[in-house]
Design a protein around this motif. Structure first.
Motif, short mmCIF file in Angstrom:
data_model
loop_
_atom_site.label_atom_id
_atom_site.label_comp_id
_atom_site.label_asym_id
_atom_site.label_seq_id
_atom_site.Cartn_x
_atom_site.Cartn_y
_atom_site.Cartn_z
N MET A 138 45.70 124.49 14.37
CA MET A 138 44.38 123.97 14.77
C MET A 138 43.60 125.07 15.49
N SER A 139 42.40 125.37 15.01
CA SER A 139 41.64 126.44 15.66
C SER A 139 40.83 125.87 16.84
N ARG A 140 40.70 126.69 17.87
CA ARG A 140 40.03 126.27 19.10
C ARG A 140 38.80 127.16 19.35
N ASP A 141 37.82 126.59 20.04
CA ASP A 141 36.61 127.36 20.38
C ASP A 141 36.51 127.51 21.90
N VAL A 142 36.25 128.74 22.32
CA VAL A 142 36.07 129.00 23.75
C VAL A 142 34.61 129.41 23.99
N LEU A 143 34.03 128.86 25.02
CA LEU A 143 32.70 129.30 25.47
C LEU A 143 32.89 129.88 26.85
N LEU A 144 32.56 131.16 27.03
CA LEU A 144 32.77 131.76 28.35
C LEU A 144 31.45 132.13 28.99
N LEU A 145 31.39 131.88 30.28
CA LEU A 145 30.16 132.14 31.03
C LEU A 145 30.12 133.60 31.46
N VAL A 146 29.00 134.27 31.14
CA VAL A 146 28.87 135.68 31.51
C VAL A 146 28.31 135.80 32.93
N ASP A 147 29.07 136.45 33.78
CA ASP A 147 28.61 136.74 35.14
C ASP A 147 27.98 138.14 35.08
N HIS A 148 26.75 138.27 35.51
CA HIS A 148 26.11 139.59 35.38
C HIS A 148 25.28 139.92 36.60
N ARG A 149 25.05 141.20 36.76
CA ARG A 149 24.27 141.67 37.91
C ARG A 149 23.51 142.92 37.48
N ASP A 150 22.25 143.01 37.89
CA ASP A 150 21.42 144.19 37.60
C ASP A 150 21.43 144.56 36.12
N GLY A 151 21.34 143.57 35.25
CA GLY A 151 21.21 143.84 33.81
C GLY A 151 22.49 144.18 33.10
N ALA A 152 23.63 144.08 33.76
CA ALA A 152 24.91 144.39 33.10
C ALA A 152 25.94 143.33 33.44
N PRO A 153 26.83 143.01 32.46
CA PRO A 153 27.87 142.02 32.77
C PRO A 153 28.84 142.58 33.80
N GLU A 154 29.41 141.71 34.62
CA GLU A 154 30.44 142.15 35.55
C GLU A 154 31.63 142.68 34.74
N PRO A 155 32.34 143.69 35.27
CA PRO A 155 33.46 144.28 34.50
C PRO A 155 34.51 143.26 34.07
N VAL A 156 34.61 142.15 34.81
CA VAL A 156 35.61 141.13 34.49
C VAL A 156 35.35 140.46 33.13
N THR A 157 34.15 140.66 32.57
CA THR A 157 33.80 140.00 31.30
C THR A 157 34.76 140.39 30.18
N GLN A 158 35.10 141.69 30.11
CA GLN A 158 36.01 142.12 29.05
C GLN A 158 37.38 141.45 29.20
N GLN A 159 37.83 141.32 30.45
CA GLN A 159 39.10 140.63 30.70
C GLN A 159 39.04 139.19 30.18
N LEU A 160 37.92 138.55 30.43
CA LEU A 160 37.74 137.14 30.02
C LEU A 160 37.77 137.03 28.49
#
Ligand SMILES: Cc1cc2nc3c(=O)[nH]c(=O)nc-3n(C[C@H](O)[C@H](O)[C@H](O)COP(=O)(O)OP(=O)(O)OC[C@H]3O[C@@H](n4cnc5c(N)ncnc54)[C@H](O)[C@@H]3O)c2cc1C
Length: 330
Positions: free
Chosen positions: A1-23
């Motif tokens: 069964m395939s699953r869908d993930v929606l992840l919230l992007v945390d960003h500051r000063d026009g760039a995503p927080e580095p944790v985004t890639q981890q997520l």
């Protein structure tokens, strides 16, 4: 069964927080190539954040752009996220356990009456369940939480500190504009001011080398010793909470559960016992070096290198060595 993930992007000063890639990596590991991983990007018009989300492993970017999102408003963000979840019905809504994730994830879960798995170290599917590993009791114990997975689950991930093994790709991620008008939502909170650190103020959360001072410095005048080492290493000084309570250091430099989370390459803890509340702020540090005269201090349980000695003797010597290596005596 395939699953869908929606992840919230945390960003500051026009760039995503580095944790985004981890997520993204964690979401992909969870649902595999058969599932889909999309980002929910809430940003001001022309913010440019979406360009940074290309080639990082996302299937789609669900975007809402509005001047109302120029400044982060927790209530508006949570209401928009809840509306996006209602429409997209992902199997998992994932946040990083950042200040934003800590505010938005519980709000969304409560408003939609969805299960919440906060501050997880790991998420894995097992049959019809989603299993979360997380630290509890001041990080002394690890607990496994099981949640039946037959609808949307809200979860936030603790920052792991490791760097991504994924090569940056050149695949283009499609951007879909979600037709939700932030102005149409009944939002009760207005952000009246957003205060930035003043120019030149130390931002310990972004420093590569951090030298932490604890109660073991004993006297405010001894802070100069710790500052000397930080300067010689091109780093910044941080502290444990008692030094803020004593008004020896500003709150902005406090590390820990009620202070800042740091993620330097090197953290040198000087005269810090290693209480759970302090350790909560240094789990992302690459290398931890502890100097403490008590060989049984808990900090040694997490330190990669430890020196059992009086910091007032060791730290000036380290500073002298660092200066010699850098070829400067100043
Ligand atoms: C709700 C809550 C939130 C909190 N949030 C935070 C937080 O965000 N950050 C935080 O740091 N704390 C926080 N605390 C406080 C935390 O519990 C500890 O009390 C605090 O971290 C201890 O600080 P310390 O290690 O500097 O001091 P101590 O625990 O007093 O340790 C001092 C250490 O210095 C060593 N020492 C003494 N002299 C020397 C010397 N000459 N040379 C070398 N070593 C020496 C001692 O052996 C000892 O290990 C919080 C507490 C609560 C209840």
């Amino acid at each position: 069964m395939s699953r869908d993930v929606l992840l919230l992007v945390d960003h500051r000063d026009g760039a995503p927080e580095p944790v985004t890639q981890q997520l993204v990596d964690q979401a992909r590991g969870l649902v595999g190539e058969a599932g889909s991983v999309s980002a929910l990007l809430l940003c001001g018009e022309g913010s440019g954040v979406a360009t940074h989300l290309q080639g990082i492993g996302l299937d789609a970017i669900q975007c809402i752009e509005s001047a109302l999102l120029d400044v982060y408003n927790p209530e508006l963000t949570a209401r928009l996220a809840a509306e996006a979840i209602r429409r997209l019905e992902p199997d998992l809504f994932l946040c990083a356990h950042t200040f934003q994730g800590m505010e938005v994830a519980p709000w969304v879960a409560a408003s939609l009456q969805l299960p919440l798995l906060p501050n997880c170290l790991e998420l894995r599917p097992e049959g019809d369940e989603l299993v979360a590993e997380r630290l509890v009791h001041g990080q002394a114990w690890q607990a496994s939480l099981r949640c039946s997975w037959n609808g949307t689950i809200v979860a936030s991930m603790a920052r792991s500190g490791g760097s991504s093994t994924r090569e940056a790709g050149d695949e283009e991620t499609r951007i879909e504009h979600l037709d939700i008008d932030p102005g149409s939502l009944a939002v009760h909170t207005t952000v009246t001011e957003s205060i930035r650190p003043v120019e030149g103020q130390v931002d310990i959360s972004r420093a590569e080398v951090v030298v932490g001072a604890g109660r073991g410095v004993r006297d405010q005048s001894n802070l100069a010793v710790v500052e000397g080492l930080a300067k010689a290493l091109g780093g910044v000084v941080a502290c444990s909470r008692p030094l803020v309570d004593l008004e020896w250091m500003p709150y902005e430099q406090q590390v820990g559960a009620s202070g800042k989370t740091i993620r330097p390459r090197v953290y040198i803890a000087c005269g810090i016992s290693g209480a759970a509340q302090h350790l909560a702020g240094i789990t992302d540090a690459g290398l931890i070096i502890a100097i403490n005269q008590d060989a049984n201090a808990p900090i040694f349980r997490v330190a990669h290198y430890g020196v059992v000695a009086d910091l007032l003797q060791v730290v000036p010597e380290l500073e002298a060595q660092a200066r010699r290596r850098r070829g400067s005596d100043h």
